[in-house]
Write a protein that holds these residues in place. Sequence first.
Motif, PDB file in Angstrom:
ATOM      1  N   LYS A 296       0.847  -1.182   0.000  1.00  0.00           N
ATOM      2  CA  LYS A 296       0.000   0.000   0.000  1.00  0.00           C
ATOM      3  C   LYS A 296       0.884   1.233   0.000  1.00  0.00           C
ATOM      4  O   LYS A 296       1.597   1.512   0.975  1.00  0.00           O
ATOM      5  CB  LYS A 296      -0.920   0.000   1.221  1.00  0.00           C
ATOM      6  CG  LYS A 296      -2.036   1.028   1.141  1.00  0.00           C
ATOM      7  CD  LYS A 296      -3.014   0.871   2.294  1.00  0.00           C
ATOM      8  CE  LYS A 296      -4.202   1.810   2.142  1.00  0.00           C
ATOM      9  NZ  LYS A 296      -5.174   1.650   3.245  1.00  0.00           N
ATOM     10  N   TRP A 301      -3.276   0.481  -3.147  1.00  0.00           N
ATOM     11  CA  TRP A 301      -2.623  -0.819  -3.250  1.00  0.00           C
ATOM     12  C   TRP A 301      -1.996  -0.953  -4.631  1.00  0.00           C
ATOM     13  O   TRP A 301      -2.672  -0.840  -5.652  1.00  0.00           O
ATOM     14  CB  TRP A 301      -3.630  -1.943  -3.019  1.00  0.00           C
ATOM     15  CG  TRP A 301      -4.089  -2.007  -1.588  1.00  0.00           C
ATOM     16  CD1 TRP A 301      -5.237  -1.504  -1.077  1.00  0.00           C
ATOM     17  CD2 TRP A 301      -3.394  -2.608  -0.498  1.00  0.00           C
ATOM     18  NE1 TRP A 301      -5.313  -1.740   0.267  1.00  0.00           N
ATOM     19  CE2 TRP A 301      -4.192  -2.429   0.654  1.00  0.00           C
ATOM     20  CE3 TRP A 301      -2.191  -3.283  -0.373  1.00  0.00           C
ATOM     21  CZ2 TRP A 301      -3.801  -2.891   1.903  1.00  0.00           C
ATOM     22  CZ3 TRP A 301      -1.795  -3.752   0.872  1.00  0.00           C
ATOM     23  CH2 TRP A 301      -2.600  -3.551   1.994  1.00  0.00           C
ATOM     24  N   ARG A 366      -9.546  -4.718  -3.868  1.00  0.00           N
ATOM     25  CA  ARG A 366      -9.012  -3.815  -2.841  1.00  0.00           C
ATOM     26  C   ARG A 366      -9.577  -4.133  -1.464  1.00  0.00           C
ATOM     27  O   ARG A 366      -8.864  -4.047  -0.458  1.00  0.00           O
ATOM     28  CB  ARG A 366      -9.320  -2.361  -3.213  1.00  0.00           C
ATOM     29  CG  ARG A 366      -8.559  -1.827  -4.394  1.00  0.00           C
ATOM     30  CD  ARG A 366      -8.751  -0.323  -4.528  1.00  0.00           C
ATOM     31  NE  ARG A 366     -10.165   0.015  -4.674  1.00  0.00           N
ATOM     32  CZ  ARG A 366     -10.796   0.106  -5.831  1.00  0.00           C
ATOM     33  NH1 ARG A 366     -10.143  -0.108  -6.961  1.00  0.00           N
ATOM     34  NH2 ARG A 366     -12.079   0.423  -5.883  1.00  0.00           N
TER      35      ARG A 366
END
Length: 490
Positions: A296, A301, A366
């Motif tokens: 991250k 990400w 995500r």
Amino acid sequence: MKPALQLKLSQHLALTPQLQQSIKLLQLSTIEMQQEIERYLLENPMLERDEESATENYSAAQQFDSPNSSSRADSERETSTGERESRDEREPEAPVSPAEVDDDRWSSDAGTFTGAGRDEDDDTDAQDIHAGSVSLRDHLGWQLGMTQLSGRDRALVRFLIEALDDDGYLSTPLAELLETLPPEYEVELDELEIALRHIQNFDPTGIGARHPRECLTLQLNALPESRTRTLALSIVDTHLELLAARDFTRIRRLTGCDDAALKAAHALIVSLDPRPGAGFAQSEARYITPDVIVRKLKGKWTAYINPDAYPRLRINRLYAEILARQRRGNGNLSGQLQEARWLIKNVQQRFDTIFRVTQAIVDRQRQFFEHGEVAMRPLVLREIADALGLHESTVSRVTSQKYMATPRGIFELKYFFGSHVATDTGGACSATAIRALIKQLIGAEDGKKPLSDSQLSEILGQQGIVVARRTVAKYRESLNIPPVNLRKTL
């Protein structure tokens, strides 16, 4: 009928050698690709590893971090050179006799070297130590050598030791083993029984048993006498099937014990080892090198290629210059030069495709990286293929045997794809998320009243996930979770 000429137009796909190589590299795992590259390096002199680019960034980072890095490096080289010269001038040490070795470095139980006095600077590979570990037969043979048995009894014990399986059980009946011995030895069945008793007195306790009941009985008999041990012996000898089925009610009724005594006996039986020889089995660990690392960065990400998995290749400059100076050219070297260029391009294209597919997966999953498996969304290969303009088979090759390192662990890329189940709200829930919910529900259940598959289906239905009892059972079995009757505890 007469011969005639006919002109026909048709279209077909021709796989060039470059395209065949590209497809082959794409479907290989990282280890298999490294082996394939090693083969090319051995066969093609025009190809070599680019070691300079591998250390260039690290050296530049060192020089940037410290303004005095060059002077420090010079002093380190001088120091290492002085140490090397002093080592060369030092006289060789006298060999150490076995009598001078510290006895504490040897284990009296197993008769093996423990390495307690090992030098910290010893660079012995751990795999070499593992390769020299003692097997079950060597361990039993060492104990046999410490006994005072006659030569005939030793031979019979050794014969039975060789007949043990990897778990330490004697699965073949003694009568069948007796038939394999030559008649001129005149071995009786009683002699094999006695030899088996000798093995069952060896370490580890329970070795040489013919079935799990005998294995557990041998281990219980080796414990100090107590009421708990007596009850455990009775359960193992008479009610082992009921214990395996966790039918504690019938066990209490048949033995006449209370809940506290049964709980203590059950805990004692569970603490035993039903596979006493499995600890000596040599299992090779398989290590995974992730192709992609996900982190991250600045709240997003992001995926990037693992530098340890990316092979750095280049054209050999010496051979390339020799080939360039030749007027006519060498057909063999020219072909190898073209092959080397293809390999370098295909390796780069392989990792570019892996990166694109991985980033597309990360963008769609995500919530998984934020909240875990329960937040996994449904995803199919076609969705990624349509988004990247690739064929579905290409995405399938990319996600097979390719791994992603994340803060939540290392996962195969195929792990992020799964079927979906409809919800009451008209949406869809991933099968991976449903399995995670089932695992959470079973982990939080009351051991005395575990949840059945029907109850799990009802609970999921209350959360808006419509799942049949059969589907719950299938997901539970895929998680290696036993059914409700085997999860019941005292």
